[in-house]
Design an enzyme around this catalytic site. Structure first.
Site, PDB file in Angstrom:
ATOM      1  N   ARG A  24      14.348 -25.226 -12.844  1.00  0.00           N
ATOM      2  CA  ARG A  24      14.591 -24.496 -14.164  1.00  0.00           C
ATOM      3  C   ARG A  24      13.290 -24.325 -15.008  1.00  0.00           C
ATOM      4  O   ARG A  24      13.037 -23.407 -15.676  1.00  0.00           O
ATOM      5  CB  ARG A  24      15.667 -24.864 -15.313  1.00  0.00           C
ATOM      6  CG  ARG A  24      17.117 -24.733 -14.868  1.00  0.00           C
ATOM      7  CD  ARG A  24      18.055 -25.321 -15.594  1.00  0.00           C
ATOM      8  NE  ARG A  24      17.910 -24.562 -17.055  1.00  0.00           N
ATOM      9  CZ  ARG A  24      18.922 -25.000 -17.933  1.00  0.00           C
ATOM     10  NH1 ARG A  24      19.756 -25.685 -17.963  1.00  0.00           N
ATOM     11  NH2 ARG A  24      18.730 -24.289 -19.161  1.00  0.00           N
ATOM     12  N   GLU A  37      18.620 -34.725   3.077  1.00  0.00           N
ATOM     13  CA  GLU A  37      20.029 -35.331   2.815  1.00  0.00           C
ATOM     14  C   GLU A  37      20.556 -35.675   4.274  1.00  0.00           C
ATOM     15  O   GLU A  37      20.380 -34.782   5.355  1.00  0.00           O
ATOM     16  CB  GLU A  37      20.762 -34.231   2.115  1.00  0.00           C
ATOM     17  CG  GLU A  37      22.330 -34.483   2.391  1.00  0.00           C
ATOM     18  CD  GLU A  37      22.761 -35.804   2.002  1.00  0.00           C
ATOM     19  OE1 GLU A  37      22.502 -36.310   1.018  1.00  0.00           O
ATOM     20  OE2 GLU A  37      23.680 -36.643   2.627  1.00  0.00           O
ATOM     21  N   SER A  43      25.838 -32.224  -3.116  1.00  0.00           N
ATOM     22  CA  SER A  43      26.358 -32.321  -4.306  1.00  0.00           C
ATOM     23  C   SER A  43      28.151 -32.311  -4.274  1.00  0.00           C
ATOM     24  O   SER A  43      28.441 -31.220  -4.893  1.00  0.00           O
ATOM     25  CB  SER A  43      26.258 -31.242  -5.211  1.00  0.00           C
ATOM     26  OG  SER A  43      24.796 -31.361  -5.875  1.00  0.00           O
ATOM     27  N   CYS A  47      34.452 -39.051  -5.974  1.00  0.00           N
ATOM     28  CA  CYS A  47      35.317 -39.689  -6.654  1.00  0.00           C
ATOM     29  C   CYS A  47      36.935 -38.811  -6.214  1.00  0.00           C
ATOM     30  O   CYS A  47      38.048 -39.135  -6.613  1.00  0.00           O
ATOM     31  CB  CYS A  47      35.194 -39.304  -8.232  1.00  0.00           C
ATOM     32  SG  CYS A  47      33.471 -39.450  -8.584  1.00  0.00           S
ATOM     33  N   ASP A 291      23.069 -43.812  -8.320  1.00  0.00           N
ATOM     34  CA  ASP A 291      23.737 -44.893  -8.046  1.00  0.00           C
ATOM     35  C   ASP A 291      22.725 -46.052  -7.466  1.00  0.00           C
ATOM     36  O   ASP A 291      22.860 -47.382  -7.480  1.00  0.00           O
ATOM     37  CB  ASP A 291      24.813 -44.869  -6.943  1.00  0.00           C
ATOM     38  CG  ASP A 291      25.974 -43.837  -7.293  1.00  0.00           C
ATOM     39  OD1 ASP A 291      25.950 -43.634  -8.379  1.00  0.00           O
ATOM     40  OD2 ASP A 291      26.790 -43.974  -6.507  1.00  0.00           O
ATOM     41  N   TYR A 434      44.848 -36.010 -36.118  1.00  0.00           N
ATOM     42  CA  TYR A 434      46.310 -36.489 -36.301  1.00  0.00           C
ATOM     43  C   TYR A 434      47.211 -35.386 -36.173  1.00  0.00           C
ATOM     44  O   TYR A 434      47.076 -34.458 -37.121  1.00  0.00           O
ATOM     45  CB  TYR A 434      46.452 -37.436 -37.330  1.00  0.00           C
ATOM     46  CG  TYR A 434      48.103 -37.537 -37.597  1.00  0.00           C
ATOM     47  CD1 TYR A 434      49.069 -37.970 -36.655  1.00  0.00           C
ATOM     48  CD2 TYR A 434      48.476 -36.858 -38.926  1.00  0.00           C
ATOM     49  CE1 TYR A 434      50.567 -37.823 -37.072  1.00  0.00           C
ATOM     50  CE2 TYR A 434      50.095 -36.842 -39.072  1.00  0.00           C
ATOM     51  CZ  TYR A 434      50.798 -37.352 -38.170  1.00  0.00           C
ATOM     52  OH  TYR A 434      52.018 -37.376 -38.519  1.00  0.00           O
ATOM     53  N   TRP A 442      48.905 -43.501 -37.603  1.00  0.00           N
ATOM     54  CA  TRP A 442      47.613 -44.287 -37.227  1.00  0.00           C
ATOM     55  C   TRP A 442      47.521 -44.358 -35.795  1.00  0.00           C
ATOM     56  O   TRP A 442      48.533 -44.715 -34.844  1.00  0.00           O
ATOM     57  CB  TRP A 442      48.066 -45.546 -37.573  1.00  0.00           C
ATOM     58  CG  TRP A 442      47.805 -46.039 -39.103  1.00  0.00           C
ATOM     59  CD1 TRP A 442      48.834 -46.005 -39.812  1.00  0.00           C
ATOM     60  CD2 TRP A 442      46.645 -46.496 -39.849  1.00  0.00           C
ATOM     61  NE1 TRP A 442      48.395 -46.610 -41.054  1.00  0.00           N
ATOM     62  CE2 TRP A 442      46.921 -46.996 -41.057  1.00  0.00           C
ATOM     63  CE3 TRP A 442      45.332 -46.865 -39.292  1.00  0.00           C
ATOM     64  CZ2 TRP A 442      46.075 -47.317 -42.088  1.00  0.00           C
ATOM     65  CZ3 TRP A 442      44.582 -47.304 -40.263  1.00  0.00           C
ATOM     66  CH2 TRP A 442      44.911 -47.497 -41.683  1.00  0.00           C
TER      67      TRP A 442
END
Lengths: 456, 456
Positions: A24, A37, A43, A47, A291, A434, A442
């Site tokens: 960029r 890679e 990419s 997870c 990582d 709230y 609360w």
């Protein structure tokens, strides 16, 4: 030819964020960018693997944030798939890489660089146990692992599975396998799953697993695996032999620093590559992200290595901006993590009681039970919030949440409060949103802070 | 006889929190506590009225946090219902009260005090328009209002309703009336509903209302009401006459300071009772809490009056602790508000663009569209986050969120960040919870902060 050449080792979150951000700020005529890679994806969301296995996500394509062609075409970043970096020569400024299958020649190719990003990720902890190499024993580190496990389930229709390790991924996978009508046993050597939680919070997670039919064996250590014709048939612990046609190893990961260490980069006490706030390693022109690095824990002020896509993305962004001539820093982590397992939402941030002990803090804890919405509002769910606050000063050190729908993301308030060094007394005054569909008058987080403030 | 006598005027959130906290620290032999309440309820959730009207909450009992008997029995707090305080004599240290119906004698009773808490709440804005007193025209300020409106709907089965005012309560009620199959028209004199939002965010809310069939008339002012036999038949604006058998006035509220002003307490520029951080008024031994007071807005550093149960509870708690001999402060607000209307979750905190203009800030805005969960995770919903950041410094001034399930409470991170004076650059580094069921790898809040940081 470009003025400089940037080589990125690792085509996942950390590496590709760095590459994109550098691009960029510097065009192709100024900076050539090549990403190396080992696998066949760039990419992707590791997870997401448990949800792919469980069927909530139907195709691995959905887990890929950006395909290699996108980087090539839209970013002018050269992506070299099936290419493993095997050595880095910092003086000669080159990475030695090898072409892997499919159709890989095993050929060695040298990649010269001016700037280098090491984003080699993490390597799963795999104990050297007898039988660990049998078919049917899977890790869940890469998308390829997920694809292989999915194909195996489809093909062999295992009736029984053992998940070894009660961390986030292990638990998510246990639930995913239950969705396949597989009888699942979870074996963990700790006294409760999710050791980053305090014991009573972890016990709630164990309860939720048992509720959906998972057999949970705690304080039990795996000694090996039985196999027949090269295929796993059972998991052996000190206490028993557990028949299983499928074994999932979820024993956590550690930074993959083999390449970095070999090149002479400084490795920190947490086991990750030592970097400064700009993600610079000990060698000039060499950056690291994801990582494989070590980060500052802002509460303990100690180095930690936490493998999480959200950190990798931020760190990669910081490295890329700096390579691009900008200025950005990664100011550390507070250890936030969330997961959803068996309908239970689980979250933690900061230090657990055990971590606070280890870091030498004197602290008090306050746990409260409340509801996610006004008690009278339909869909109100139980939530337990536990806070850990420093004695005397009252500074919030950590927080844990276990509850149903609407519970976990409340940890973000605690993470933001801890990030800013707020005390329990300050937290209870916070002006949180709230309205009956969202919170009791609360908020549970404030109730917990109020209780903690009364104790410190 | 107790050493001191505390009189609390107003038996809702602010007053009863103060009474309870004072009691926790001082026993009945030391402090007699008497609470004066005009109505027949204590500590109820006015915010729950729209859900009672809509049917999600089936009984007003559910909206009552603590009944008078509980205060009497468990807290030894004398509760005087149907009793209106009509004058306060600060020198003589006494409150003049009148017994109201049912069965009220109109008798005057003097209540002497050593310490006084003024918690008179807010009074609804009711324009002096012709016909505003007709049957079928309702406010929504008290639980009695809600009960009356509910009975009227049950009894008359109105086919057409007009809601005047596009604030939170007005919109929630519009939706509640649609649930009764009533044809609802919303009339607001502003260019978009929820004027505390920026125009394009408010426009999304208008769109959601129209989607469920509400007719939304903007920039249109009500001039009066037509009636027949004392019952409302239509709402008249400059542009048209809108037939309606039910009219709801949701024109906001202002602090009810009649009693305080009459007693000579200082009233602040926001129209609320002036208090310090410990909730002390200008007179010794006289405290105030709840919708009737003025608070410091931590971003604009100007006094504001925001009627919200969550503030009232906190302020009452602070007053009560201080009366009890402890030390507590209320450090102000950042203007957080959330609501759910027509399936749309709406939230705001800090300053809107218009408020930032008024406060003299130079700022930039950044709006992003994202999803509440990882894009590939089932149930992922759209969310728009807009941030307002100070030019140069980059300090976050405000944030607004409009989205579906899982969107609104993310405002708490922004509220906590703004509370701490964080910059957009700092916010984007926050360690927020990430897992596919809860967030994309870059949380929408962080994406917005990243965009804002690039612009300041």
């Amino acid at each position: 030819m470009a003025a400089e050449r940037l080589v990125v080792i690792g085509g996942d979150a950390g590496g590709m964020s760095a590459a994109s951000q550098a691009r960029r700020r510097r065009g192709p005529e100024d900076l050539e960018i090549v990403a190396i890679e080992r696998g066949r994806y760039t990419s992707y969301s590791a997870c997401g693997i448990p949800y792919f296995i469980g069927g909530a996500v139907t195709s691995t394509n959905e887990l890929i944030a950006r395909a290699p062609e996108v980087f090539e075409k839209d970013y002018a970043i050269g992506v070299r798939l099936h290419r493993e970096a095997v050595a880095v020569d910092l003086d000669a400024r080159r990475v030695t890489t090898v072409e892997l299958g499919p159709g890989g020649s095993g050929r060695t190719i040298e990649e010269p660089f001016d700037q280098l990003v090491v984003a080699t990720g993490a390597v799963p902890n795999r104990p050297a146990l007898p039988g660990a190499g049998a078919r049917g024993v899977f890790g869940v580190q890469t998308l390829d692992d997920g694809v292989a496990m999915d194909a195996y389930i489809e093909d062999r229709r295992p009736a029984r599975a053992v998940v070894v390790g009660g961390g986030y991924v292990g638990l998510e996978l246990a639930e995913a396998l239950v969705a396949h009508d597989i009888a699942v046993t979870l074996v963990d050597r700790a006294a409760h799953p999710m050791t980053s939680l305090d014991p009573e919070m972890g016990a709630m997670v164990a309860g939720a697993l048992r509720e959906i039919g998972v057999r949970v064996l705690l304080e039990e250590q795996v000694r090996g695996f039985e196999e027949r014709d090269g295929e796993v048939t059972a998991v052996v612990t000190r206490e028993r032999t557990i028949p299983a046609e499928l074994v999932v190893l979820g024993l956590g990961v550690r930074p993959d620093v083999r390449l970095a260490a070999g090149a002479g980069l400084e490795i920190g006490p947490s086991g990750g590559i030592a970097v400064d706030r700009r993600m610079r390693t000990s060698a000039p022109g060499v950056w690291a992200a994801g990582d494989c690095v070590q980060s500052l824990h802002r509460v303990s002020q100690r180095p930690v290595s936490i493998a999480l896509g959200t950190h990798a993305n931020k760190q990669g962004r910081v490295a890329g901006i700096n390579i691009g001539g900008g200025y950005a820093t990664f100011p550390g982590v507070v250890g936030t993590a969330v997961t959803k397992v068996c309908g239970l939402e689980v979250a933690r941030t900061g230090l657990s009681s055990a971590e606070a002990d280890a870091a030498g803090f004197r602290y008090t804890t306050a746990a409260v039970e409340s509801t996610t919405r006004a008690g009278y509002y339909p869909g109100s769910q139980p939530i337990t919030v536990k806070l850990i606050a420093e004695r005397g000063a009252g500074r919030l050190l950590g927080g844990q949440i276990v509850g149903r729908e609407g519970a976990a993301k409340r940890v973000d308030v605690l993470a933001t409060a801890i990030w800013n060094g707020m005390t329990a007394e300050e937290v209870l005054s916070l002006d949180l949103g709230y309205a009956p569909p969202f919170s009791p008058v609360w908020d549970p987080v404030l109730v917990a802070a109020r209780k903690a403030a009364e104790q410190v």
